[in-house]
Design a protein around this motif. Structure first.
Motif, PDB file in Angstrom:
ATOM      1  N   VAL A  48     -45.171  50.653  -1.291  1.00  0.00           N
ATOM      2  CA  VAL A  48     -45.812  50.381  -2.583  1.00  0.00           C
ATOM      3  C   VAL A  48     -45.326  51.369  -3.648  1.00  0.00           C
ATOM      4  CG1 VAL A  48     -48.031  50.398  -3.806  1.00  0.00           C
ATOM      5  CG2 VAL A  48     -47.846  49.309  -1.546  1.00  0.00           C
ATOM      6  N   ASP A  49     -45.428  52.674  -3.345  1.00  0.00           N
ATOM      7  CA  ASP A  49     -45.135  53.691  -4.366  1.00  0.00           C
ATOM      8  C   ASP A  49     -43.647  53.782  -4.691  1.00  0.00           C
ATOM      9  OD1 ASP A  49     -47.805  54.231  -4.243  1.00  0.00           O
ATOM     10  OD2 ASP A  49     -47.605  56.219  -3.328  1.00  0.00           O
ATOM     11  N   GLU A  50     -42.803  53.640  -3.680  1.00  0.00           N
ATOM     12  CA  GLU A  50     -41.368  53.858  -3.888  1.00  0.00           C
ATOM     13  C   GLU A  50     -40.609  52.561  -4.137  1.00  0.00           C
ATOM     14  OE1 GLU A  50     -39.865  56.963  -3.905  1.00  0.00           O
ATOM     15  OE2 GLU A  50     -41.875  57.823  -3.745  1.00  0.00           O
ATOM     16  N   TRP A  51     -41.039  51.473  -3.507  1.00  0.00           N
ATOM     17  CA  TRP A  51     -40.208  50.266  -3.509  1.00  0.00           C
ATOM     18  C   TRP A  51     -40.868  49.059  -4.139  1.00  0.00           C
ATOM     19  CZ3 TRP A  51     -35.640  51.989  -3.206  1.00  0.00           C
ATOM     20  CH2 TRP A  51     -35.374  53.134  -2.442  1.00  0.00           C
ATOM     21  N   GLY A  52     -42.022  49.267  -4.781  1.00  0.00           N
ATOM     22  CA  GLY A  52     -42.588  48.221  -5.622  1.00  0.00           C
ATOM     23  C   GLY A  52     -43.243  47.065  -4.903  1.00  0.00           C
ATOM     24  N   PHE A  53     -43.517  47.211  -3.613  1.00  0.00           N
ATOM     25  CA  PHE A  53     -44.255  46.162  -2.911  1.00  0.00           C
ATOM     26  C   PHE A  53     -45.701  46.142  -3.419  1.00  0.00           C
ATOM     27  CE2 PHE A  53     -41.889  44.923   1.128  1.00  0.00           C
ATOM     28  CZ  PHE A  53     -40.689  45.528   0.788  1.00  0.00           C
ATOM     29  N   GLU A  89     -50.466  43.948  -0.383  1.00  0.00           N
ATOM     30  CA  GLU A  89     -50.521  42.774   0.504  1.00  0.00           C
ATOM     31  C   GLU A  89     -49.140  42.496   1.108  1.00  0.00           C
ATOM     32  OE1 GLU A  89     -51.850  42.832  -2.575  1.00  0.00           O
ATOM     33  OE2 GLU A  89     -53.992  42.771  -2.065  1.00  0.00           O
ATOM     34  N   ASP A  90     -48.106  42.551   0.264  1.00  0.00           N
ATOM     35  CA  ASP A  90     -46.752  42.326   0.785  1.00  0.00           C
ATOM     36  C   ASP A  90     -46.336  43.435   1.754  1.00  0.00           C
ATOM     37  OD1 ASP A  90     -46.398  39.933  -0.465  1.00  0.00           O
ATOM     38  OD2 ASP A  90     -45.058  40.677  -2.038  1.00  0.00           O
ATOM     39  N   ALA A  91     -46.772  44.664   1.468  1.00  0.00           N
ATOM     40  CA  ALA A  91     -46.446  45.768   2.381  1.00  0.00           C
ATOM     41  C   ALA A  91     -47.070  45.521   3.754  1.00  0.00           C
ATOM     42  CB  ALA A  91     -46.940  47.094   1.801  1.00  0.00           C
ATOM     43  N   THR A  95     -33.560  47.695   4.601  1.00  0.00           N
ATOM     44  CA  THR A  95     -33.078  46.455   3.998  1.00  0.00           C
ATOM     45  C   THR A  95     -32.687  46.800   2.566  1.00  0.00           C
ATOM     46  OG1 THR A  95     -35.189  45.773   3.032  1.00  0.00           O
ATOM     47  CG2 THR A  95     -34.825  45.196   5.346  1.00  0.00           C
ATOM     48  N   LYS A  96     -32.164  45.823   1.850  1.00  0.00           N
ATOM     49  CA  LYS A  96     -31.804  46.059   0.448  1.00  0.00           C
ATOM     50  C   LYS A  96     -33.035  46.526  -0.329  1.00  0.00           C
ATOM     51  CE  LYS A  96     -30.261  42.494  -1.758  1.00  0.00           C
ATOM     52  NZ  LYS A  96     -29.469  41.303  -2.152  1.00  0.00           N
ATOM     53  N   ALA A  97     -34.208  46.037   0.076  1.00  0.00           N
ATOM     54  CA  ALA A  97     -35.451  46.379  -0.628  1.00  0.00           C
ATOM     55  C   ALA A  97     -36.077  47.675  -0.130  1.00  0.00           C
ATOM     56  CB  ALA A  97     -36.453  45.241  -0.477  1.00  0.00           C
ATOM     57  N   THR A  98     -35.597  48.187   1.011  1.00  0.00           N
ATOM     58  CA  THR A  98     -36.194  49.382   1.628  1.00  0.00           C
ATOM     59  C   THR A  98     -35.093  50.288   2.176  1.00  0.00           C
ATOM     60  OG1 THR A  98     -36.365  48.225   3.768  1.00  0.00           O
ATOM     61  CG2 THR A  98     -38.279  48.113   2.318  1.00  0.00           C
ATOM     62  N   PRO A  99     -34.169  50.724   1.304  1.00  0.00           N
ATOM     63  CA  PRO A  99     -32.954  51.382   1.798  1.00  0.00           C
ATOM     64  C   PRO A  99     -33.159  52.810   2.292  1.00  0.00           C
ATOM     65  CG  PRO A  99     -32.963  51.377  -0.593  1.00  0.00           C
ATOM     66  CD  PRO A  99     -34.160  50.567  -0.158  1.00  0.00           C
ATOM     67  N   ARG A 100     -34.218  53.458   1.843  1.00  0.00           N
ATOM     68  CA  ARG A 100     -34.496  54.855   2.194  1.00  0.00           C
ATOM     69  C   ARG A 100     -36.004  55.036   2.108  1.00  0.00           C
ATOM     70  NH1 ARG A 100     -30.903  54.650  -1.722  1.00  0.00           N
ATOM     71  NH2 ARG A 100     -32.448  55.165  -3.302  1.00  0.00           N
ATOM     72  N   PRO A 101     -36.534  56.142   2.624  1.00  0.00           N
ATOM     73  CA  PRO A 101     -37.971  56.352   2.431  1.00  0.00           C
ATOM     74  C   PRO A 101     -38.341  56.607   0.970  1.00  0.00           C
ATOM     75  CG  PRO A 101     -36.989  58.150   3.742  1.00  0.00           C
ATOM     76  CD  PRO A 101     -35.935  57.117   3.568  1.00  0.00           C
ATOM     77  N   PHE A 102     -37.461  57.317   0.241  1.00  0.00           N
ATOM     78  CA  PHE A 102     -37.787  57.683  -1.145  1.00  0.00           C
ATOM     79  C   PHE A 102     -36.769  57.099  -2.112  1.00  0.00           C
ATOM     80  CE2 PHE A 102     -39.055  61.430   1.466  1.00  0.00           C
ATOM     81  CZ  PHE A 102     -40.424  61.270   1.350  1.00  0.00           C
ATOM     82  N   LYS A 144     -32.887  31.129   6.728  1.00  0.00           N
ATOM     83  CA  LYS A 144     -31.647  30.376   6.500  1.00  0.00           C
ATOM     84  C   LYS A 144     -30.467  31.221   6.969  1.00  0.00           C
ATOM     85  CE  LYS A 144     -29.763  26.674   4.650  1.00  0.00           C
ATOM     86  NZ  LYS A 144     -29.350  26.220   3.346  1.00  0.00           N
ATOM     87  N   ASP A 145     -29.591  30.610   7.745  1.00  0.00           N
ATOM     88  CA  ASP A 145     -28.375  31.292   8.215  1.00  0.00           C
ATOM     89  C   ASP A 145     -28.684  32.640   8.865  1.00  0.00           C
ATOM     90  OD1 ASP A 145     -26.896  29.155   7.184  1.00  0.00           O
ATOM     91  OD2 ASP A 145     -26.721  30.109   5.214  1.00  0.00           O
ATOM     92  N   GLY A 146     -29.775  32.669   9.616  1.00  0.00           N
ATOM     93  CA  GLY A 146     -30.091  33.882  10.370  1.00  0.00           C
ATOM     94  C   GLY A 146     -30.784  34.966   9.571  1.00  0.00           C
ATOM     95  N   ILE A 147     -31.120  34.680   8.316  1.00  0.00           N
ATOM     96  CA  ILE A 147     -31.777  35.680   7.467  1.00  0.00           C
ATOM     97  C   ILE A 147     -33.187  35.205   7.107  1.00  0.00           C
ATOM     98  CG2 ILE A 147     -31.658  36.967   5.277  1.00  0.00           C
ATOM     99  CD1 ILE A 147     -29.382  37.661   7.172  1.00  0.00           C
ATOM    100  N   VAL A 148     -34.148  36.113   7.210  1.00  0.00           N
ATOM    101  CA  VAL A 148     -35.521  35.840   6.790  1.00  0.00           C
ATOM    102  C   VAL A 148     -35.677  36.329   5.353  1.00  0.00           C
ATOM    103  CG1 VAL A 148     -37.961  36.294   7.233  1.00  0.00           C
ATOM    104  CG2 VAL A 148     -36.349  36.189   9.155  1.00  0.00           C
ATOM    105  N   HIS A 149     -36.118  35.426   4.470  1.00  0.00           N
ATOM    106  CA  HIS A 149     -36.317  35.786   3.060  1.00  0.00           C
ATOM    107  C   HIS A 149     -37.809  35.783   2.755  1.00  0.00           C
ATOM    108  CE1 HIS A 149     -31.987  35.155   2.137  1.00  0.00           C
ATOM    109  NE2 HIS A 149     -32.079  34.221   3.073  1.00  0.00           N
ATOM    110  N   MET A 150     -38.345  36.970   2.390  1.00  0.00           N
ATOM    111  CA  MET A 150     -39.763  37.067   2.030  1.00  0.00           C
ATOM    112  C   MET A 150     -39.946  36.731   0.552  1.00  0.00           C
ATOM    113  SD  MET A 150     -42.346  40.248   2.762  1.00  0.00           S
ATOM    114  CE  MET A 150     -44.096  40.137   2.353  1.00  0.00           C
ATOM    115  N   ASN A 151     -39.072  37.271  -0.269  1.00  0.00           N
ATOM    116  CA  ASN A 151     -39.025  36.932  -1.691  1.00  0.00           C
ATOM    117  C   ASN A 151     -37.613  37.256  -2.169  1.00  0.00           C
ATOM    118  OD1 ASN A 151     -38.927  39.764  -2.390  1.00  0.00           O
ATOM    119  ND2 ASN A 151     -41.150  39.829  -2.064  1.00  0.00           N
ATOM    120  N   GLU A 152     -37.380  37.189  -3.466  1.00  0.00           N
ATOM    121  CA  GLU A 152     -35.990  37.343  -3.928  1.00  0.00           C
ATOM    122  C   GLU A 152     -35.419  38.739  -3.649  1.00  0.00           C
ATOM    123  OE1 GLU A 152     -37.264  38.119  -8.617  1.00  0.00           O
ATOM    124  OE2 GLU A 152     -36.173  36.307  -8.016  1.00  0.00           O
TER     125      GLU A 152
END
Lengths: 306, 306
Positions: free
Chosen positions: A255-260, A263-265, A297-304, B117-125
């Motif tokens: 939430v704080d670092e990656w904008g989730f 609920e999504d977190a 993941t692209k959305a969670t690349p590091r802790p900070f 899709k294609d082995g990837i899970v997409h939660m949002n963009e």
């Protein structure tokens, strides 16, 4: 391989993380250091007749240090990369009376000696497997008081997370100027849970690099590997509290670092995060340590977010 | 890829594992079967406005089957190899009121829809990661009574172990003639613990092969992967009991099958085994499921000595 510019011997060690402990060396961020560490028994266990019954328990779990990092201030992270961990050739593990999930089934105390050679741990002539060296104890000076190296808490200490192995970076929350890092309790191998209370306890050397992240820190240490970051949660004795803390810590960073949204977190951790156990030798007087692995993941690349 | 010779549609399903349930098909050991499975909500969740509030909870967690295997008798293992698991393109996960470690922090109920899709899970963009498809529910007819597919016990059922994925073989203890296998609750991805109570819940198809191990079985299902075998321990509500059961089961196999002393088994599991959590959405009315991963070594090559 980066060459260490500082070396610290195992005779430079602590038995407790004190809020006001003084460093044996002060280094700049980026410094590569070679440390030597005692096995957790401080050399007291040399054969299978050396059991917990004849152990001086005041000489268990030394941590080499403290190492001050110039510029580290409360609120920063002291980030320790474990570049290499090199166990010696002889380790030991134990059954300790009243400790662990299977203690009611075994005769105890019992000690087993292990040979570690060419990356393989040998338990006996039939049982061997690849080493996975790691440090059980890694921490910094706490916010207040004195915490024995046997315990784990927000400052780190006896986290017993086998992900704290070669290549990992442990981001320790700084509570005191300089941070005051100390590391020990090497295991040539330790399972999640460490159900007898011992891994393959062994001395050795390690190459570490210390860095700072200014103005960012977790509520507990956070371990970062090539593909994940892992939060910790501790409790003196309650696994539910430890697990809860590890979950809340991971959600807070999402939430704080990656904008989730929270609920999504929650949902992301349920579908993609791995809640696990670092240390839960039960029963035992030791701390309970849980972990939540968050995949990079692209959305969670590091802790900070830096 | 082996070609399936039998196909079972998702309309052939159970809601409970009954001791006396009758098969929809009887096959020989070695048969390769294509099964189709409903998502756990049986198609009731199609958008984010379909929350748990408007769900018919009697139509949750169907398991496709039962499949009888010719020659399976109590005391055998029915070994199910999950050759392939193919999720559909749309999945869902939820926050369910009163369930899970972070429920006190979120608004609930909430539903999130995922694209696969294609082995990837997409939660949002912004949030996506590689799928790791698995079955939450896999089990056989129990020794007695009727156990809803929502629960886990010695017969398997809602084990929610994400190691029950592609390539794994699940050795189910047979309690009734033919075994009576049923499988469902596919997840495109599920974290250890499944802390909200849902993975990426999704329908799909799978290719499985059934085999028998005559005269050998665990106290609970045992999962075998390329490098490990994993015991399970369950409890209706107590994580300590579940963890204890998983430890005792692993130790029993090390002693009975592989000639370890119980002391060596305890120490080996402490230094090389990984004690973990399959399912612990807490609080929730669901079963608690723990797992102990035993690495395959020369001394521990399989769960059973054949």
């Amino acid at each position: 391989m980066v060459t260490p510019t500082v070396t610290i011997g195992k005779e430079q060690h602590i038995w407790a993380y004190d809020a006001d402990m003084q460093p044996v060396v002060t280094v700049d961020p980026g410094t590569v250091i070679e440390i030597q560490t005692w096995d957790c028994f401080t050399g007291q266990v040399q054969s299978e007749s050396d059991t917990v019954a004849n152990l001086d328990i005041h000489r268990v779990n030394s941590a080499t240090g403290p190492i001050a990092v110039r510029g580290a201030e409360p609120g920063d992270s002291l980030s320790v990369t474990l570049i290499d961990i090199r166990p010696e050739e002889k380790g030991a593990a134990m059954c300790i009376p009243e400790w662990g999930q299977l203690i009611h089934k075994v005769h105890s105390p019992v000690t087993r000696i292990f040979k570690v050679k060419d990356g393989i741990v040998h338990m006996n002539e039939n049982v061997s497997w690849p080493q996975r060296p790691m440090f059980g104890v890694i921490g910094v000076a706490p916010a207040s008081g004195s915490i024995p190296t046997f315990e784990a808490n927000r400052h780190g200490g006896n986290l017993d997370n086998n992900m704290n192995g070669i290549g990992a970076t442990v981001h320790l929350p700084v509570f005191q100027p300089g941070g005051q890092l100390a590391i020990g309790d090497m295991h040539a191998s330790m399972g999640d849970g460490e159900i007898s209370g011992t891994g393959v306890e062994i001395g050795g050397t390690a190459i570490i690099q210390v860095n700072l992240i200014k103005g960012k820190s977790g509520g507990w240490p956070i371990t970062e590997t090539a593909d994940s970051w892992i939060t910790h949660g501790t409790s003196p004795d309650n696994i539910d509290v430890a697990l809860q803390n590890a979950c809340e810590e991971a959600a807070k960073l999402l939430v704080d670092e990656w904008g989730f949204t929270i609920e999504d977190a929650f949902i992301f951790l349920s579908v993609a995060g791995d809640l696990g156990i670092a240390q839960y030798c039960h029963p035992s007087p030791g701390s309970v340590i849980a972990k939540m692995r968050v995949p990079k993941t692209k959305a969670t690349p590091r802790p900070f977010k830096l």
